[in-house]
Enzyme design. Structure first.
Site, PDB file in Angstrom:
ATOM      1  N   GLU A  77      35.439  55.279  33.026  1.00  0.00           N
ATOM      2  CA  GLU A  77      34.179  54.548  33.015  1.00  0.00           C
ATOM      3  C   GLU A  77      33.465  54.691  34.360  1.00  0.00           C
ATOM      4  O   GLU A  77      33.616  53.839  35.231  1.00  0.00           O
ATOM      5  CB  GLU A  77      34.451  53.080  32.661  1.00  0.00           C
ATOM      6  CG  GLU A  77      35.148  52.935  31.315  1.00  0.00           C
ATOM      7  CD  GLU A  77      35.406  51.488  30.895  1.00  0.00           C
ATOM      8  OE1 GLU A  77      34.776  50.559  31.462  1.00  0.00           O
ATOM      9  OE2 GLU A  77      36.231  51.284  30.005  1.00  0.00           O
ATOM     10  N   ASP A 117      40.208  56.758  29.303  1.00  0.00           N
ATOM     11  CA  ASP A 117      39.148  55.759  29.407  1.00  0.00           C
ATOM     12  C   ASP A 117      38.552  55.812  30.808  1.00  0.00           C
ATOM     13  O   ASP A 117      38.909  55.041  31.686  1.00  0.00           O
ATOM     14  CB  ASP A 117      39.726  54.373  29.093  1.00  0.00           C
ATOM     15  CG  ASP A 117      38.649  53.326  28.901  1.00  0.00           C
ATOM     16  OD1 ASP A 117      37.493  53.590  29.306  1.00  0.00           O
ATOM     17  OD2 ASP A 117      38.954  52.247  28.384  1.00  0.00           O
ATOM     18  N   GLY A 126      43.429  54.478  32.393  1.00  0.00           N
ATOM     19  CA  GLY A 126      42.175  54.174  33.061  1.00  0.00           C
ATOM     20  C   GLY A 126      41.703  52.769  32.771  1.00  0.00           C
ATOM     21  O   GLY A 126      42.303  51.794  33.203  1.00  0.00           O
ATOM     22  N   ASP A 142      44.938  58.610  25.217  1.00  0.00           N
ATOM     23  CA  ASP A 142      43.536  58.183  25.210  1.00  0.00           C
ATOM     24  C   ASP A 142      43.082  58.073  26.661  1.00  0.00           C
ATOM     25  O   ASP A 142      43.792  57.504  27.497  1.00  0.00           O
ATOM     26  CB  ASP A 142      43.393  56.834  24.505  1.00  0.00           C
ATOM     27  CG  ASP A 142      41.961  56.320  24.547  1.00  0.00           C
ATOM     28  OD1 ASP A 142      41.100  56.939  23.894  1.00  0.00           O
ATOM     29  OD2 ASP A 142      41.705  55.317  25.239  1.00  0.00           O
ATOM     30  N   TYR A 148      29.982  47.383  22.707  1.00  0.00           N
ATOM     31  CA  TYR A 148      30.061  45.955  23.029  1.00  0.00           C
ATOM     32  C   TYR A 148      29.784  45.812  24.517  1.00  0.00           C
ATOM     33  O   TYR A 148      29.637  46.817  25.228  1.00  0.00           O
ATOM     34  CB  TYR A 148      31.423  45.361  22.656  1.00  0.00           C
ATOM     35  CG  TYR A 148      32.624  46.231  22.954  1.00  0.00           C
ATOM     36  CD1 TYR A 148      33.040  46.457  24.253  1.00  0.00           C
ATOM     37  CD2 TYR A 148      33.338  46.854  21.924  1.00  0.00           C
ATOM     38  CE1 TYR A 148      34.134  47.256  24.539  1.00  0.00           C
ATOM     39  CE2 TYR A 148      34.435  47.661  22.191  1.00  0.00           C
ATOM     40  CZ  TYR A 148      34.829  47.855  23.499  1.00  0.00           C
ATOM     41  OH  TYR A 148      35.912  48.647  23.770  1.00  0.00           O
TER      42      TYR A 148
END
Length: 612
Positions: free
Chosen positions: A386, A384, A343, A382, A454
């Protein structure tokens, strides 16, 4: 707000249109009357003047499975293959032969497989044969390839050796010998059904398969795999109960313009100071996990000086690219774990479609991560996205349960032993992205979450106000309440995510504005400061010299140099954030990404030292 954009590599072939496939007949004579069983077609997919890229596609047009394939053709004098992938290609003068690898020899009726090569010279193939018959669909000869041997069994495992044994394969003309493959690469050819492998590394995982060869030199399909973990080791300890995770992202596109390779993780001394690597990124499209950049991932040939172990890749080895370099890095640091991340900002759009069938999505990802060519490289996955049930690159409306459903499906598919993690939002504002999905429910299926603390603020707000992009805490004048690490962690804990399953994120880069006259945060600007690769972003290794920090706010350094204003983390602020992480009982820290650090790994060292 996440800056993980995928660079477009000039060398990659994935974005180029394929030429129309043209079948090449091996003879002008009429095809046999028997029903065609297989075809081989050729296309020139690229031509750059001094060379070209070619592609062969083998298709089973019959009604029974094919267990192996062998394509042969002639090139005119001056034309040759210079490198190849997904097949073993050899030649005798101008006559070329391509044989299947252990993982792609079997074709069910209607199935097809492709292999490619780079070549030089102007010519095209002629006199093509497939398994001895014409490539245009002549019948396949009766001499069949051997069956798969039995899955090997392992015994007498020591720090450096193992004994393997397997049940014999069968063949209509007899089995000549067996190839023993360790982690997909041939290590021996034997005539019997056993082999003792030696020279291994203590405390290391290996995977073994075996394939048979008959008296006609046809290779059959590979056996099932047996995984072996050698005894001993422990010189480079990984995380145990209570130990902190120290994880870094490695980007596949960094091997291009950034010239950052897996070897740099080792030469910077960072490999011995981290516990995990996330390899970014695989794509999500069509409801499935897919390869992100085939050239960088598993095809790029490494020279000896670029390679982790100082050995150059060969044109015919089964696996090259970053995956093979990660394999070598793990051999050198046996307790280092690697996850494949899917991702990211650019490729998050596919999650919404994929989550229409979470089980099928998870299975596709498992099949890709556990592909026999590189299964030993990866220790988990993992994810990801978003963002679930919120807006990022695209807006998702899958509902609050989407995150929990995804993690549950992946844990079920990958099992209890594989690592299953996710990179998640750090938007701690009221009604923000953390509130949009059930991260607490999802956490019961996750090993940990990488909280992206961040990119809270940056020059997408071109006129400012200037603000640290990774504030640890809130401060007077912060542009948006809830946009800081402490508020995000507090909210996630309140949602039911255990502290030990939260990793604090560190950016190895700064964000900056230009046209700024005020030294302290909160100043106005005229736009994004110039960056090496993208406006408004610059690596720490550059900023530490070009614009040294001259202040701190909310646990993050900032610098005012001329008309530019930058915020970024330094070794000192990283250590203070690690102290805060330990105080909060977090599971450790992660960072984006290796290439932003100095050649001696200053920021990685600060994370390691701060989490001791």
């Amino acid at each position: 707000m996440r800056f993980r954009h995928r660079a477009v590599a000039g060398l990659t072939t994935l974005l180029l249109p394929l030429a129309t496939l043209v079948a090449l007949g091996g003879s002008a004579e009429a095809a046999p009357e028997a029903a065609p069983a297989a075809t081989a077609t050729y296309a020139k997919t690229q031509d750059w003047g001094s060379g070209f890229e070619g592609k062969w596609t083998v298709k089973n047009t019959g009604t029974t499975s094919i267990s192996s394939w062998n394509v042969e053709w002639d090139f005119p004098s001056g034309t040759k293959v210079t490198s190849a992938w997904d097949a073993t290609v050899t030649n005798s003068g101008n006559h070329w032969t391509a044989k299947n690898l252990g993982w792609n020899g079997t074709l069910a009726p209607g199935a097809s497989v492709s292999f490619g090569f780079n070549g030089s010279g102007p010519g095209s193939p002629s006199n093509c044969t497939l398994n001895g018959a014409s490539c245009d669909g002549g019948s396949v000869p009766g001499d069949e390839a051997p069956s798969a041997p039995g899955t090997p069994t392992a015994s007498d495992i020591t720090d450096t050796s193992v004994k393997l044994a397997w049940k014999a394969a069968t063949d209509d003309k007899g089995v000549k010998n067996y190839d023993v493959l360790r982690d997909g690469s041939k290590v021996a050819t034997v005539t019997g059904t056993s082999y003792a492998d030696s020279g291994l590394t203590a405390g290391t995982d290996y995977s073994y398969t075996v394939q048979a060869r008959d008296t006609a030199d046809q290779t059959g399909p590979a056996s099932g795999a047996v995984k072996v973990h050698t005894t001993g080791g422990g010189t480079d300890p990984g995380p145990g109960p209570g130990d902190k995770v120290k994880l870094g992202y490695f980007t596949q596109w960094g091997v291009y313009g950034r010239n950052y390779h897996v070897k740099n993780i080792d030469t910077s001394a960072s490999a011995s100071k981290i516990t995990h690597i996330n390899y970014a990124f695989g794509n999500v499209q069509g409801g499935k996990c897919t390869i992100g950049d085939a050239y960088a991932d598993y095809d790029k040939a490494y020279t000896a000086d670029q390679s982790v172990d100082g050995k150059a890749d060969t044109w015919d080895q089964p696996l090259r690219g970053n995956f093979n370099q990660l394999r070598k890095l793990k051999a050198k640091h046996p307790n280092l774990k690697v996850l494949w991340s899917f991702g990211g900002w650019t490729w998050s759009g596919g999650f919404t479609d994929a989550m229409k069938n979470p089980a099928a999505f998870a299975k596709s990802c498992h099949d890709l991560v556990e592909d026999p060519r590189w299964a030993d490289v990866f220790d988990g996955i993992d994810l990801d996205w978003e963002y679930p049930n919120a807006c990022g690159l695209t807006c998702d409306t899958s509902g609050p349960a989407s995150m929990k459903n995804m993690m549950q499906a992946f844990r079920s598919e990958f099992g209890k032993d594989a690592l299953v993690t996710a990179a998640i939002t750090a938007d701690g504002s009221n009604g923000g992205k953390i509130d949009a999905a059930d991260y607490g429910g999802a956490s019961q299926y996750a090993d940990w979450f990488n909280v992206m603390t961040y990119d809270f603020f940056g020059a997408w707000a071109a006129k400012g106000p200037t603000a640290p992009h990774s504030p640890l805490t809130s401060y007077s004048g912060i542009p948006q309440e809830g946009f800081n690490s402490a508020d995000a962690i507090t909210k996630l804990k309140a949602k039911g995510v255990p502290s030990a399953k939260l990793l604090l994120g560190i950016g190895f880069y700064g964000r900056g504005w230009t046209g700024v006259t005020q030294k302290e945060p909160g100043g106005t600007a005229t736009g994004a400061a110039q960056g090496t690769y993208e406006a408004g972003i610059e690596d720490y290794k550059v900023l530490k010299n070009s614009c040294p920090a001259n202040g701190t706010i909310a646990g993050t350094a900032y610098a005012h140099c001329g008309s530019n204003w930058w915020s970024y983390d330094t070794p000192a602020t990283v250590k203070s954030k690690m102290a805060w992480s330990k105080q909060q009982g977090l599971g450790g820290a992660f960072f984006w990404e290796f290439s932003g650090d100095t050649t001696n790994g200053e920021l990685v060292s600060a994370i390691n030292d701060g989490l001791k």
